[in-house]
Design a protein around this motif. Structure first.
Motif, PDB file in Angstrom:
ATOM      1  N   TRP A  58      39.819  46.182  53.481  1.00  0.00           N
ATOM      2  CA  TRP A  58      39.058  47.241  52.812  1.00  0.00           C
ATOM      3  C   TRP A  58      37.581  46.906  52.645  1.00  0.00           C
ATOM      4  N   VAL A  59      37.167  45.667  52.938  1.00  0.00           N
ATOM      5  CA  VAL A  59      35.755  45.326  52.700  1.00  0.00           C
ATOM      6  C   VAL A  59      34.874  45.861  53.832  1.00  0.00           C
ATOM      7  N   ASP A  60      33.565  45.940  53.554  1.00  0.00           N
ATOM      8  CA  ASP A  60      32.628  46.437  54.576  1.00  0.00           C
ATOM      9  C   ASP A  60      32.387  45.387  55.655  1.00  0.00           C
ATOM     10  N   LEU A  89      42.704  36.730  38.511  1.00  0.00           N
ATOM     11  CA  LEU A  89      43.107  37.844  39.379  1.00  0.00           C
ATOM     12  C   LEU A  89      41.991  38.877  39.420  1.00  0.00           C
ATOM     13  N   ASN A  90      41.622  39.255  40.635  1.00  0.00           N
ATOM     14  CA  ASN A  90      40.526  40.217  40.844  1.00  0.00           C
ATOM     15  C   ASN A  90      41.057  41.486  41.487  1.00  0.00           C
ATOM     16  N   ASP A  91      40.502  42.612  41.101  1.00  0.00           N
ATOM     17  CA  ASP A  91      40.735  43.850  41.843  1.00  0.00           C
ATOM     18  C   ASP A  91      39.604  44.831  41.545  1.00  0.00           C
ATOM     19  N   LEU A  92      39.416  45.742  42.492  1.00  0.00           N
ATOM     20  CA  LEU A  92      38.434  46.820  42.354  1.00  0.00           C
ATOM     21  C   LEU A  92      38.975  47.911  41.424  1.00  0.00           C
ATOM     22  N   ILE A 138      56.426  46.273  52.606  1.00  0.00           N
ATOM     23  CA  ILE A 138      55.800  45.437  53.641  1.00  0.00           C
ATOM     24  C   ILE A 138      54.755  44.509  53.007  1.00  0.00           C
ATOM     25  N   GLN A 139      54.023  45.034  52.035  1.00  0.00           N
ATOM     26  CA  GLN A 139      53.021  44.214  51.340  1.00  0.00           C
ATOM     27  C   GLN A 139      53.707  43.034  50.639  1.00  0.00           C
ATOM     28  N   LYS A 140      54.897  43.314  50.063  1.00  0.00           N
ATOM     29  CA  LYS A 140      55.638  42.243  49.377  1.00  0.00           C
ATOM     30  C   LYS A 140      56.119  41.185  50.388  1.00  0.00           C
ATOM     31  N   THR A 157      43.280  50.188  37.066  1.00  0.00           N
ATOM     32  CA  THR A 157      44.692  50.500  36.754  1.00  0.00           C
ATOM     33  C   THR A 157      45.635  49.520  37.456  1.00  0.00           C
ATOM     34  N   MET A 158      45.226  48.999  38.629  1.00  0.00           N
ATOM     35  CA  MET A 158      46.020  47.936  39.263  1.00  0.00           C
ATOM     36  C   MET A 158      46.024  46.713  38.338  1.00  0.00           C
ATOM     37  N   LEU A 159      44.837  46.363  37.807  1.00  0.00           N
ATOM     38  CA  LEU A 159      44.782  45.189  36.910  1.00  0.00           C
ATOM     39  C   LEU A 159      45.582  45.433  35.635  1.00  0.00           C
ATOM     40  N   ALA A 213      32.083  55.165  49.859  1.00  0.00           N
ATOM     41  CA  ALA A 213      33.379  54.775  50.438  1.00  0.00           C
ATOM     42  C   ALA A 213      34.164  53.913  49.452  1.00  0.00           C
ATOM     43  N   LYS A 214      33.473  52.956  48.820  1.00  0.00           N
ATOM     44  CA  LYS A 214      34.141  52.062  47.861  1.00  0.00           C
ATOM     45  C   LYS A 214      34.649  52.861  46.656  1.00  0.00           C
ATOM     46  N   ALA A 215      33.854  53.866  46.253  1.00  0.00           N
ATOM     47  CA  ALA A 215      34.277  54.692  45.103  1.00  0.00           C
ATOM     48  C   ALA A 215      35.572  55.439  45.430  1.00  0.00           C
ATOM     49  N   GLY A 273      41.824  41.153  45.283  1.00  0.00           N
ATOM     50  CA  GLY A 273      42.536  42.406  45.573  1.00  0.00           C
ATOM     51  C   GLY A 273      44.011  42.240  45.232  1.00  0.00           C
ATOM     52  N   THR A 274      44.256  41.793  44.020  1.00  0.00           N
ATOM     53  CA  THR A 274      45.605  41.356  43.624  1.00  0.00           C
ATOM     54  C   THR A 274      46.616  42.507  43.535  1.00  0.00           C
ATOM     55  N   GLY A 275      46.128  43.756  43.412  1.00  0.00           N
ATOM     56  CA  GLY A 275      47.039  44.909  43.322  1.00  0.00           C
ATOM     57  C   GLY A 275      47.957  44.771  42.118  1.00  0.00           C
ATOM     58  N   THR A 276      49.260  44.924  42.344  1.00  0.00           N
ATOM     59  CA  THR A 276      50.214  44.793  41.236  1.00  0.00           C
ATOM     60  C   THR A 276      50.744  43.357  41.136  1.00  0.00           C
ATOM     61  N   GLY A 277      50.102  42.421  41.856  1.00  0.00           N
ATOM     62  CA  GLY A 277      50.347  41.003  41.593  1.00  0.00           C
ATOM     63  C   GLY A 277      51.440  40.320  42.393  1.00  0.00           C
ATOM     64  N   TYR A 278      51.655  40.714  43.655  1.00  0.00           N
ATOM     65  CA  TYR A 278      52.730  40.063  44.427  1.00  0.00           C
ATOM     66  C   TYR A 278      52.464  38.571  44.650  1.00  0.00           C
ATOM     67  N   ILE A 279      51.215  38.232  44.965  1.00  0.00           N
ATOM     68  CA  ILE A 279      50.889  36.810  45.201  1.00  0.00           C
ATOM     69  C   ILE A 279      51.013  36.009  43.896  1.00  0.00           C
ATOM     70  N   GLY A 288      36.249  44.121  39.727  1.00  0.00           N
ATOM     71  CA  GLY A 288      35.011  44.241  40.492  1.00  0.00           C
ATOM     72  C   GLY A 288      35.250  44.151  41.983  1.00  0.00           C
ATOM     73  N   ASP A 289      34.182  44.453  42.707  1.00  0.00           N
ATOM     74  CA  ASP A 289      34.211  44.446  44.171  1.00  0.00           C
ATOM     75  C   ASP A 289      34.075  42.993  44.642  1.00  0.00           C
ATOM     76  N   MET A 290      35.077  42.488  45.350  1.00  0.00           N
ATOM     77  CA  MET A 290      35.044  41.071  45.773  1.00  0.00           C
ATOM     78  C   MET A 290      33.828  40.746  46.635  1.00  0.00           C
ATOM     79  N   GLU A 291      33.268  41.763  47.324  1.00  0.00           N
ATOM     80  CA  GLU A 291      32.115  41.495  48.189  1.00  0.00           C
ATOM     81  C   GLU A 291      30.843  41.251  47.370  1.00  0.00           C
ATOM     82  N   SER A 335      52.735  54.254  41.574  1.00  0.00           N
ATOM     83  CA  SER A 335      53.701  54.468  42.669  1.00  0.00           C
ATOM     84  C   SER A 335      53.761  53.272  43.631  1.00  0.00           C
ATOM     85  N   TYR A 336      52.788  52.360  43.547  1.00  0.00           N
ATOM     86  CA  TYR A 336      52.625  51.292  44.553  1.00  0.00           C
ATOM     87  C   TYR A 336      53.905  50.468  44.758  1.00  0.00           C
ATOM     88  N   ASP A 337      54.495  49.984  43.688  1.00  0.00           N
ATOM     89  CA  ASP A 337      55.648  49.077  43.826  1.00  0.00           C
ATOM     90  C   ASP A 337      56.846  49.740  44.499  1.00  0.00           C
TER      91      ASP A 337
END
Ligand code: SAM
Length: 247
Positions: free
Chosen positions: A120-122, A74-77, A25-27, A80-82, A4-6, A53-59, A99-102, A18-20
């Protein structure tokens, strides 16, 4: 990595270009979460910040401006987001952890943030406890039950399994937060709507966001069936929980 994580990682890797264009709503949620932190925890002046899970870095985009002297991690799974956020924030004060924050072991940080990534975490509760214990202030937003219920209904009405995650209730999350006995905490929930011209438009949106992973296997022919039936406007509702805890 579990399967699932993969898939989640693959979808966010593909969505980073395409994210931005679609993540309005995320912003808004990132801006709201930081606003709550400033209003309710005005004494929070962190030397170190970790964004999960910083994504494209809104926070970090907002917080780098508010705390120009602070060290950011900044962490992300998704690599390409990083890569995307690295291009946006070319600062020497920012380090990156792929890496996986969990599973990942992080240092203690004054402030840990996470905007719309924890869903998204288990194990959500275990993850909340982990980052509460690793920070002085932990500020996060995550999805609540009722999110995308219109989209689920379209599938159940067509006798197909609904393609969305199960999210917790506001009550269950607030009770869990209370059980951690933080010295101070703030919880709030808001609704955000987004309207699409048809089912296919909605599917394109979820794919462009990277939010198209489902625990249920949906076949191409089932998706075609939905696309053919639902050619009218569709509204999707986000139910978002905002929470800040301090120790
Ligand atoms: C909906 S996006 C939110 C991104 C960003 N926080 C924002 O405000 O737009 C979710 C992000 O969480 C990341 N993610 C999902 N599961 C993760 C995990 N287990 N560990 C680290 N990052 C994860 C995804 O790769 C994606 O970039």
């Amino acid at each position: 990595m579990e399967l699932a994580k993969a898939y989640i990682q693959r979808n966010f890797n593909r969505a980073s270009p395409s994210y931005d264009a679609v993540a309005s709503i995320q912003k808004k949620c990132a801006t709201h979460l930081v606003g709550c932190l400033k209003n309710h925890f005005p004494t929070c002046h962190p030397d170190t910040i970790l964004d999960l899970g910083t994504g494209t870095g809104y926070i970090p985009e907002i917080l780098l401006y508010a705390f120009p002297e602070t060290k950011f991690t900044l962490n992300d799974l998704s690599s390409t987001m990083l890569d995307t956020v690295k291009k946006k924030l070319p600062s020497k004060k920012v380090t990156y952890i792929l890496g996986d924050m969990e599973l990942q072991d992080f240092d203690f940080h004054d402030l840990i943030t996470s905007n719309l990534a924890l869903q998204w975490v288990d194990d959500l509760y275990k993850t909340i406890r982990k980052f509460y214990e690793k920070s002085r202030f932990f500020a996060f937003s995550s999805l609540l039950d009722g999110t995308f219920s219109e989209w689920s209904k379209i599938f159940t009405d067509s006798s197909l399994p609904p393609p969305i995650h199960r999210y917790p209730s506001r009550r269950a999350l607030a009770d869990y937060i209370g059980s951690l006995q933080p010295s101070k905490y703030f919880c709030d929930a808001s609704t955000f709507d987004v309207v699409f011209s048809s089912a296919v438009d909605c599917m394109r949106y979820l794919k462009a966001l990277g939010a198209n992973y489902s625990h249920q296997h949906i076949t191409i022919s089932d998706l075609k069936k939905i696309i053919n039936i639902y050619r009218d406007k569709i509204k999707l509702t986000y139910q978002v929980f905002f929470c800040i805890l301090s120790r």
